[in-house]
Design an enzyme around this catalytic site. Structure first.
Site, short mmCIF file in Angstrom:
data_model
loop_
_atom_site.label_atom_id
_atom_site.label_comp_id
_atom_site.label_asym_id
_atom_site.label_seq_id
_atom_site.Cartn_x
_atom_site.Cartn_y
_atom_site.Cartn_z
N ASP A 1 -2.28 -18.25 3.89
CA ASP A 1 -3.24 -19.09 3.14
C ASP A 1 -3.88 -20.12 4.08
O ASP A 1 -5.10 -20.32 4.07
CB ASP A 1 -2.58 -19.76 1.92
CG ASP A 1 -1.13 -20.15 2.13
OD1 ASP A 1 -0.55 -19.77 3.17
OD2 ASP A 1 -0.56 -20.83 1.26
N LYS B 1 3.55 -14.50 5.30
CA LYS B 1 3.87 -15.44 4.21
C LYS B 1 5.40 -15.57 4.17
O LYS B 1 6.03 -15.43 3.12
CB LYS B 1 3.29 -14.91 2.89
CG LYS B 1 3.38 -15.85 1.72
CD LYS B 1 2.37 -16.98 1.77
CE LYS B 1 2.56 -17.93 0.60
NZ LYS B 1 1.76 -19.15 0.72
N TYR C 1 0.82 -1.22 0.00
CA TYR C 1 0.00 0.00 0.00
C TYR C 1 0.85 1.26 0.00
O TYR C 1 0.30 2.36 -0.09
CB TYR C 1 -0.95 0.01 1.21
CG TYR C 1 -2.11 -0.94 1.04
CD1 TYR C 1 -1.88 -2.30 0.88
CD2 TYR C 1 -3.41 -0.49 1.05
CE1 TYR C 1 -2.93 -3.19 0.72
CE2 TYR C 1 -4.47 -1.38 0.89
CZ TYR C 1 -4.22 -2.72 0.73
OH TYR C 1 -5.25 -3.60 0.57
N ASP D 1 -6.12 -6.40 5.18
CA ASP D 1 -7.29 -5.94 4.43
C ASP D 1 -8.12 -7.14 3.99
O ASP D 1 -9.35 -7.17 4.15
CB ASP D 1 -6.81 -5.14 3.21
CG ASP D 1 -7.89 -4.21 2.68
OD1 ASP D 1 -8.94 -4.10 3.33
OD2 ASP D 1 -7.67 -3.61 1.62
#
Ligand code: NAD
Length: 340
Positions: free
Chosen positions: A205, A172, A124, A229
């Site tokens: 995930d 991740k 972002y 988000d």
């Protein structure tokens, strides 16, 4: 004495949601002195920019703002006003609670999650460019130690202050070894400063699957900007959808309260969408102001109206075509009536 609060109606359904919320807030008996500021489409019409400087100076002066969603053009056009506002005012923590209420057709009862999302960096930061126009583009993911430290500390301080069970860091780091590797290492270091609060981490995930299958196993989730988000929309889906998901953007001095959802432009001006996400954002604002009693009254009234299930918007009915669904303002009226 009245609280002077910056009020940003926003775009699309924002103005009608903010009007409904303002009426509920005024019905608490607390005095507000609203400093209404335009941002987004209304501001472009008036001053040629979606985020005029007066909006920032107003929030800096008043220290607290209530904001409706603001539309961002897809793929082209100006950058997100929402992201720019959070960055310009260093509102580094995005707090997004997702708590189920009785009376809503949802898969699980007793869901009670809080997403703590880093709000100033990651993808972002908007550092992206064309390498070859229409063929290749690059975006740079920025993760820094100071930003990781303060967001993880915020999550642990929140957990401690609110008697929460545990903190889960989501990342991740198996693939993004530098950026999320740094976030995870810092999270583990900060967690060691809070031995009273259990800590664990999950790969993003896997976390999505686990939240859908076993949401009760989780409590406070701390993560980077993009994952936060996405996960907060997922969590809203567990508790009745975006119409039920409030949020707060918090910095060291300033705070801007806004729903998780966007401007839902297809429903703009139709008195149709659910005002609860914005009203519960205002409940977070009342707590921030120290008005806990009023906050509890509004929260209780929302829960009563939702449990009764009569004066609720289409999204809280068993089917979306239910002819008994009421409009945005009528649901706010019912919440005001329940308060008294
Ligand atoms: P959205 O959140 O506006 O809508 C997604 C879905 O949720 C739609 O089906 C919509 O009808 C529904 N929904 C949203 N709010 C609801 C409510 N209060 N009650 C019932 N249903 C509701 O997301 P989008 O369509 O992806 O985005 C629309 C615009 O909003 C885009 O320009 C986006 O950039 C912007 N946006 C702004 C913010 C913000 O201001 N903080 C946040 C997200 C998206």
């Amino acid at each position: 004495m009245a609280y002077r609060i910056t009020l940003i109606p926003g775009d699309g359904t924002g103005p009608e949601l903010v009007t409904a919320t303002r009426r509920v807030l005024e019905a608490t008996g607390i005095s507000f002195d609203w400093d209404v500021q335009d941002a987004g489409a209304a501001a472009i019409e008036k001053s040629g920019t979606p985020l005029p400087n007066e909006v920032l100076t107003s929030i800096q002066a008043n220290r607290v703002a209530l904001k409706g969603p603001i539309t961002t053009p897809l793929g082209t056009g100006f950058r997100s006003v929402n992201v720019a506002l959070r960055k310009a005012l260093d509102l580094y923590a995005n707090l997004r609670p997702a708590r189920s209420m009785k009376g809503i057709p949802i898969r699980y009862d007793h869901v009670d999650l809080v997403v703590v999302r880093e709000n100033t960096e990651d993808l972002y930061a908007g550092v992206e460019h064309d390498v070859i126009p229409n063929v290749a583009a690059e975006s740079i993911r920025i993760i820094t130690r100071p930003a990781c430290e303060r967001i993880v500390r915020f999550a642990f301080d929140y957990a401690r202050a609110n008697g929460r069970r545990k903190v889960t860091a989501v990342h991740k780091a198996n693939i993004l070894k530098f950026t999320d590797g740094l976030f995870l290492r810092v999270a583990q270091e900060i967690a060691a400063e809070y031995p009273d609060i259990p800590f664990e981490d999950r790969i993003v995930d896997n976390m999505c699957m686990q939240l859908v299958e076993r949401p009760h196993e989780y409590d406070v989730i701390v993560t980077t900007n993009l994952f936060g988000d996405i996960l907060s929309d997922l969590c809203s889906g567990l508790v009745g959808g975006l119409g039920m998901a409030p949020g707060a953007n918090i910095g060291t001095e300033l705070a801007v309260f806004e729903p998780v959802h966007g401007s839902a432009p297809k429903y703009a001006g139709k008195n149709k969408v659910n005002p609860v996400a914005t009203i519960l954002s205002a409940v977070l604002m009342l707590h921030h102001l120290g008005e806990h009693d009023a906050a509890q009254r509004v929260q209780g009234a929302v829960e009563q109206v939702v449990v009764e299930g009569h004066s609720v918007t289409y999204d809280l009915k068993p089917t979306r075509e239910d002819p008994t669904a009421v409009g945005t303002q009528e649901m706010a009226d019912a919440i005001i009536a329940a308060m008294s």
